[in-house]
Design a protein around this motif. Structure first.
Motif, mmCIF file in Angstrom:
data_model
loop_
_atom_site.group_PDB
_atom_site.id
_atom_site.type_symbol
_atom_site.label_atom_id
_atom_site.label_comp_id
_atom_site.label_asym_id
_atom_site.label_seq_id
_atom_site.Cartn_x
_atom_site.Cartn_y
_atom_site.Cartn_z
ATOM 1 N N ASP A 203 0.836 -1.210 0.000
ATOM 2 C CA ASP A 203 0.000 0.000 0.000
ATOM 3 C C ASP A 203 0.868 1.257 0.000
ATOM 4 O OD1 ASP A 203 -2.205 -1.645 0.092
ATOM 5 O OD2 ASP A 203 -2.614 -1.326 2.242
ATOM 6 N N THR A 204 1.902 1.198 0.794
ATOM 7 C CA THR A 204 2.817 2.353 0.884
ATOM 8 C C THR A 204 3.390 2.668 -0.497
ATOM 9 O OG1 THR A 204 3.413 1.784 3.164
ATOM 10 C CG2 THR A 204 4.937 3.187 1.968
ATOM 11 N N GLY A 205 3.838 1.609 -1.209
ATOM 12 C CA GLY A 205 4.376 1.809 -2.560
ATOM 13 C C GLY A 205 3.351 2.411 -3.499
ATOM 14 N N ASP A 206 2.082 1.916 -3.404
ATOM 15 C CA ASP A 206 1.022 2.446 -4.265
ATOM 16 C C ASP A 206 0.776 3.923 -3.972
ATOM 17 O OD1 ASP A 206 0.665 0.013 -5.483
ATOM 18 O OD2 ASP A 206 -0.994 -0.619 -4.173
ATOM 19 N N GLN A 207 0.688 4.239 -2.703
ATOM 20 C CA GLN A 207 0.418 5.629 -2.311
ATOM 21 C C GLN A 207 1.557 6.559 -2.742
ATOM 22 O OE1 GLN A 207 -0.011 4.290 1.668
ATOM 23 N NE2 GLN A 207 -2.244 4.511 1.736
ATOM 24 N N LEU A 208 2.782 6.066 -2.629
ATOM 25 C CA LEU A 208 3.927 6.887 -3.052
ATOM 26 C C LEU A 208 3.957 7.013 -4.575
ATOM 27 C CD1 LEU A 208 6.661 5.460 -0.631
ATOM 28 C CD2 LEU A 208 5.637 7.754 -0.546
ATOM 29 N N ASN A 209 3.585 5.905 -5.264
ATOM 30 C CA ASN A 209 3.526 5.945 -6.729
ATOM 31 C C ASN A 209 2.514 6.985 -7.199
ATOM 32 O OD1 ASN A 209 5.368 4.410 -8.055
ATOM 33 N ND2 ASN A 209 4.014 2.659 -8.465
ATOM 34 N N SER A 210 1.340 6.967 -6.607
ATOM 35 C CA SER A 210 0.302 7.934 -6.974
ATOM 36 C C SER A 210 0.761 9.354 -6.700
ATOM 37 C CB SER A 210 -0.985 7.651 -6.187
ATOM 38 O OG SER A 210 -1.458 6.349 -6.471
ATOM 39 N N SER A 211 1.438 9.528 -5.570
ATOM 40 C CA SER A 211 1.918 10.856 -5.197
ATOM 41 C C SER A 211 2.936 11.355 -6.219
ATOM 42 C CB SER A 211 2.560 10.821 -3.801
ATOM 43 O OG SER A 211 1.618 10.437 -2.824
ATOM 44 N N LEU A 212 3.861 10.488 -6.605
ATOM 45 C CA LEU A 212 4.902 10.889 -7.550
ATOM 46 C C LEU A 212 4.295 11.211 -8.910
ATOM 47 C CD1 LEU A 212 7.892 11.252 -8.136
ATOM 48 C CD2 LEU A 212 8.049 8.816 -8.675
ATOM 49 N N SER A 213 3.353 10.365 -9.315
ATOM 50 C CA SER A 213 2.708 10.586 -10.608
ATOM 51 C C SER A 213 1.990 11.932 -10.632
ATOM 52 C CB SER A 213 1.717 9.445 -10.871
ATOM 53 O OG SER A 213 0.950 9.707 -12.014
ATOM 54 N N THR A 214 1.295 12.252 -9.568
ATOM 55 C CA THR A 214 0.569 13.518 -9.501
ATOM 56 C C THR A 214 1.535 14.703 -9.432
ATOM 57 O OG1 THR A 214 -1.226 12.372 -8.329
ATOM 58 C CG2 THR A 214 -1.217 14.783 -8.242
ATOM 59 N N LEU A 215 2.625 14.523 -8.691
ATOM 60 C CA LEU A 215 3.605 15.596 -8.543
ATOM 61 C C LEU A 215 4.232 15.990 -9.889
ATOM 62 C CD1 LEU A 215 5.762 14.924 -5.329
ATOM 63 C CD2 LEU A 215 4.628 17.059 -5.959
ATOM 64 N N THR A 216 4.446 15.006 -10.737
ATOM 65 C CA THR A 216 5.103 15.286 -12.012
ATOM 66 C C THR A 216 4.126 15.785 -13.071
ATOM 67 O OG1 THR A 216 4.886 12.932 -12.548
ATOM 68 C CG2 THR A 216 7.004 13.656 -11.656
ATOM 69 N N HIS A 217 2.820 15.799 -12.736
ATOM 70 C CA HIS A 217 1.838 16.302 -13.693
ATOM 71 C C HIS A 217 0.932 17.330 -13.033
ATOM 72 C CE1 HIS A 217 2.931 12.220 -15.282
ATOM 73 N NE2 HIS A 217 2.987 12.912 -16.424
ATOM 74 N N LEU A 218 1.491 18.144 -12.197
ATOM 75 C CA LEU A 218 0.681 19.163 -11.516
ATOM 76 C C LEU A 218 0.117 20.143 -12.552
ATOM 77 C CD1 LEU A 218 2.829 20.038 -8.370
ATOM 78 C CD2 LEU A 218 0.558 18.985 -8.387
ATOM 79 N N SER A 219 -1.194 20.385 -12.400
ATOM 80 C CA SER A 219 -1.800 21.393 -13.278
ATOM 81 C C SER A 219 -2.054 22.656 -12.460
ATOM 82 C CB SER A 219 -3.121 20.867 -13.866
ATOM 83 O OG SER A 219 -4.019 20.536 -12.828
ATOM 84 N N SER A 220 -1.656 23.786 -13.021
ATOM 85 C CA SER A 220 -1.761 25.044 -12.274
ATOM 86 C C SER A 220 -3.207 25.285 -11.822
ATOM 87 C CB SER A 220 -1.265 26.215 -13.131
ATOM 88 O OG SER A 220 -1.964 26.234 -14.376
ATOM 89 N N GLY A 221 -4.206 24.792 -12.644
ATOM 90 C CA GLY A 221 -5.613 25.038 -12.309
ATOM 91 C C GLY A 221 -6.074 24.309 -11.063
ATOM 92 N N SER A 222 -5.515 23.106 -10.806
ATOM 93 C CA SER A 222 -5.982 22.309 -9.672
ATOM 94 C C SER A 222 -4.833 22.013 -8.693
ATOM 95 C CB SER A 222 -6.631 21.009 -10.165
ATOM 96 O OG SER A 222 -5.750 20.346 -11.063
#
Ligand SMILES: *[C@@H]1O[C@H](CO)[C@@H](O)[C@H](O)[C@H]1NC(C)=O
Ligand SMILES: *[C@@H]1O[C@H](CO)[C@@H](O)[C@H](O)[C@H]1NC(C)=O
Ligand SMILES: *[C@@H]1O[C@H](CO)[C@@H](O)[C@H](O)[C@H]1NC(C)=O
Ligand SMILES: *[C@@H]1O[C@H](CO)[C@@H](O)[C@H](O)[C@H]1NC(C)=O
Length: 283
Positions: A203-222
């Motif tokens: 679970d920890t790996g999944d949560q970190l994976n999701s976090s990293l994925s979101t961090l590298t695709h941050l949209s200024s709008g959200s």
């Protein structure tokens, strides 16, 4: 008549000479005796004074003193027998040789300066220092981020991504270790407790994976809502190792120390990553 008169004169002179000589001898004798007595008294007096000072050496000293009354220095020559004690001080000089042995202890401090170079080789940027500002394990935060390739030029968003990647590496190591331990376990209850730990670390790996994925695709709008998701995931991931250890403690406390040691890094890194992400959310 000149002759007899002169003779008488001569005789008188001849007679007066012995008289004067005997008188001189008498006077000289008296003076000599007086001088001797005085000298002896003085010597005895000094001898007594020396007795008070140097009792041990008196036995050998008296003879030379009595025979050298006119030579007053002699009592003061005897002190040279006291000089041997002054030779002993040189034996005290060895302690003065020890100070040089203290100077060798100074070099080590000069060796410690040689330690900093390894520390200065990774460049600690102002952004890294700022990112780790509120980190609980601040030194670990700074050193691990600085050691990551290219981190010295990274902005805060990129540093948050690096921090999460570091967590992923450590989470994977812990996950594999606990999986192996479970495979080797012969006790059913131990195996079940370790299975829970494996799931928690997955679970920890999944949560970190999701976090990293979101961090590298941050949209200024959200940005704020996405950062909020990341904070939620990393916070949850951070609690997983502790949950694992609590489960092991109930089943078999003997397993706790080794699992604690193996999950210590990922726990610290996730704590640091959350601190960097919180910094990013304030921008
Ligand atoms: C950091 O750099 C990346 C890539 O250049 C950029 O997309 C991002 O907006 C930057 N973030 C900040 C906080 O400057
Ligand atoms: C397995 O663990 C349980 C609980 O700690 C213990 O009671 C039991 O003796 C263990 N069995 C073996 C084979 O070690
Ligand atoms: C995380 O993502 C990477 C690549 O997307 C993947 O290879 C890895 O298995 C993922 N880890 C977990 C624990 O899901
Ligand atoms: C934790 O990190 C330190 C520093 O990188 C490393 O030396 C150590 O081996 C790591 N511990 C584990 C259990 O991986």
């Amino acid at each position: 008549m000149d002759g007899p008169k002169g003779g008488w004169d001569m005789e008188e002179r001849r007679n007066s000479k012995p008289r004067k000589r005997s008188m001189l001898i008498a006077i000289a004798t008296v003076i000599l005796v007086a001088a001797l007595i005085t000298v002896v008294i003085v010597v005895i007096h000094q001898n007594n004074q020396e007795k008070d000072n140097i009792p041990a050496q008196i036995g050998t000293i008296p003879p030379p003193i009595i025979w050298s009354p006119p030579v007053y220095p002699s009592p003061y020559v005897s002190p040279p027998t006291i000089s041997p004690p002054t030779i002993s001080p040189p034996t005290i000089s060895p302690p003065t040789i020890s100070p040089p042995t203290i100077s060798p202890s100074v070099p080590p401090p000069t060796v410690s300066p040689s330690v900093p170079p390894p520390v200065t080789s990774p460049v600690v940027s102002a952004t890294i220092v700022m990112a780790c500002d509120t980190a609980l394990y601040r030194n670990v935060c700074i050193s691990t981020l600085s050691s990551y390739p290219g981190a010295s030029h990274a902005n805060l968003t990129q540093l948050a991504g690096i921090a999460v990647e570091l967590c992923l590496d450590e989470a994977k190591k812990a996950y594999e270790f606990v999986g192996n331990l479970r495979a080797q376990s012969v006790n059913k209850s131990d195996q079940n407790a370790l299975k829970d730990c494996v799931d928690l670390l997955k679970d920890t790996g999944d949560q970190l994976n999701s976090s990293l994925s979101t961090l590298t695709h941050l949209s200024s709008g959200s940005f704020q809502s996405e950062i909020g998701d990341i904070q939620t995931w990393v916070s949850a991931a951070l609690t997983n190792p502790a949950t694992c250890i609590d489960g092991l403690q109930e089943v078999n406390a003997n397993m706790v120390p080794v699992i604690k040691a193996k999950t210590e890094n990922v726990t610290e890194y996730m704590s640091n990553a959350l601190a960097v992400i919180n910094k990013l959310s304030e921008t």
